[in-house]
Design an enzyme around this catalytic site. Structure first.
Site, PDB file in Angstrom:
ATOM      1  N   ASP A  59      30.902 -21.881  11.677  1.00 19.37           N
ATOM      2  CA  ASP A  59      32.181 -22.581  11.439  1.00 19.37           C
ATOM      3  C   ASP A  59      33.443 -21.790  11.832  1.00 19.37           C
ATOM      4  OD1 ASP A  59      30.373 -24.362  10.389  1.00 19.37           O
ATOM      5  OD2 ASP A  59      31.272 -24.481   8.397  1.00 19.37           O
TER       6      ASP A  59
ATOM      7  N   LYS B   4      27.430 -30.279  11.311  1.00 22.65           N
ATOM      8  CA  LYS B   4      27.035 -30.626   9.945  1.00 22.65           C
ATOM      9  C   LYS B   4      28.188 -31.311   9.237  1.00 22.65           C
ATOM     10  CE  LYS B   4      28.327 -26.022   8.372  1.00 22.65           C
ATOM     11  NZ  LYS B   4      29.467 -26.426   7.520  1.00 22.65           N
TER      12      LYS B   4
ATOM     13  N   CYS C 160      30.178 -21.667   3.494  1.00 15.50           N
ATOM     14  CA  CYS C 160      29.175 -22.020   4.504  1.00 15.50           C
ATOM     15  C   CYS C 160      28.322 -20.842   4.954  1.00 15.50           C
ATOM     16  CB  CYS C 160      29.847 -22.731   5.666  1.00 15.50           C
ATOM     17  SG  CYS C 160      30.458 -24.354   5.142  1.00 15.50           S
TER      18      CYS C 160
HETATM   19  C1  VGL Z   1      33.567 -24.833   4.584  1.00 14.10           C
HETATM   20  C2  VGL Z   1      34.613 -25.746   2.756  1.00 14.10           C
HETATM   21  C3  VGL Z   1      34.472 -27.013   3.279  1.00 14.10           C
HETATM   22  C4  VGL Z   1      33.091 -23.602   5.285  1.00 14.10           C
HETATM   23  C5  VGL Z   1      33.414 -26.093   5.120  1.00 14.10           C
HETATM   24  O1  VGL Z   1      32.913 -23.638   6.518  1.00 14.10           O
HETATM   25  O2  VGL Z   1      32.879 -22.577   4.603  1.00 14.10           O
HETATM   26  N1  VGL Z   1      34.155 -24.671   3.393  1.00 14.10           N
HETATM   27  N2  VGL Z   1      33.876 -27.183   4.459  1.00 14.10           N
END
Ligand code: VGL
Ligand code: ZN
Length: 197
Positions: A8, A105, A150
């Protein structure tokens, strides 16, 4: 075979983004430097529909409050990483052309997905496990954003799935909604057998 899993590293998680991770931009050069040392490199991308149930706005609540989604406690987040938006793109300068595969995702509006392997309710898998297995990967190294969400849940699933798991601390940053969240996450990971390096 050794795989690097880049979690991410997207614009919305950088300072100035919709869900900024403090100093999130600092991971980019560290990750770029790690890429050549691996047999395969994969990335995950948080990739939400506009109506995603983790977005506080759809609950009439403020970001950071606790709600419920898919029968699970859910931290309500600012709207982030909407499919196809600039915020969902990989961070500038990240060597995304070196990624052998990208796993998206969080596409199901009715459940969140912190791990790159499964959604939070474990209804569906992203295909990451079978992709890695089919290439003979036994050891995975985790880097990216955010350490306390994540990255943490991807690492825990990797460990539970039987991979040898390493996490490069210098290549991760956390949200730290509560002070100490990153340290607690790293502690939980060490206990689960993840080697924090
Ligand atoms: C994430 C919160 C919401 C992350 C993704 O990538 O850690 N955190 N969506
Ligand atoms: Zn998200």
């Amino acid at each position: 075979m050794r795989a690097l899993i880049v979690v991410d590293v997207q614009n919305d998680f950088l300072p100035g983004g919709a869900l900024p991770v403090p100093r999130g931009h600092e991971v980019v050069e560290v990750i770029n430097a790690l890429i050549p040392g691996f047999d395969v490199v994969v990335a995950t991308q948080d990739w939400h529909p506009e109506d995603h149930g983790s977005f506080a706005v759809h609950h009439g609540r403020a970001p950071g409050e606790l709600g419920e989604l898919a029968g699970l406690p859910q931290i309500l987040w600012p709207t982030h990483c909407v499919q196809g938006s600039a915020g969902a793109q990989f961070a500038p300068g990240l060597r995304s052309e070196a990624f052998d595969a990208v796993f998206r995702k969080g596409q199901d509006a009715t459940v969140d997905s912190y791990s790159g392997f499964f959604d939070n309710a474990r209804r569906r898998d992203t295909g990451l496990d079978s992709w890695l297995r089919s290439r003979g990967v036994q050891e995975v190294t985790l880097v990216g954003l955010a350490t306390d969400y994540c990255v943490k849940f991807t690492a825990l699933d990797a460990s539970a799935l039987g991979y040898e798991v390493r996490l490069v601390r210098a290549a991760c940053r956390g949200v730290e909604l509560s002070a100490g969240d990153v340290e607690r996450a790293l502690g939980a990971l060490s206990e689960a057998g993840v080697r924090v390096v």
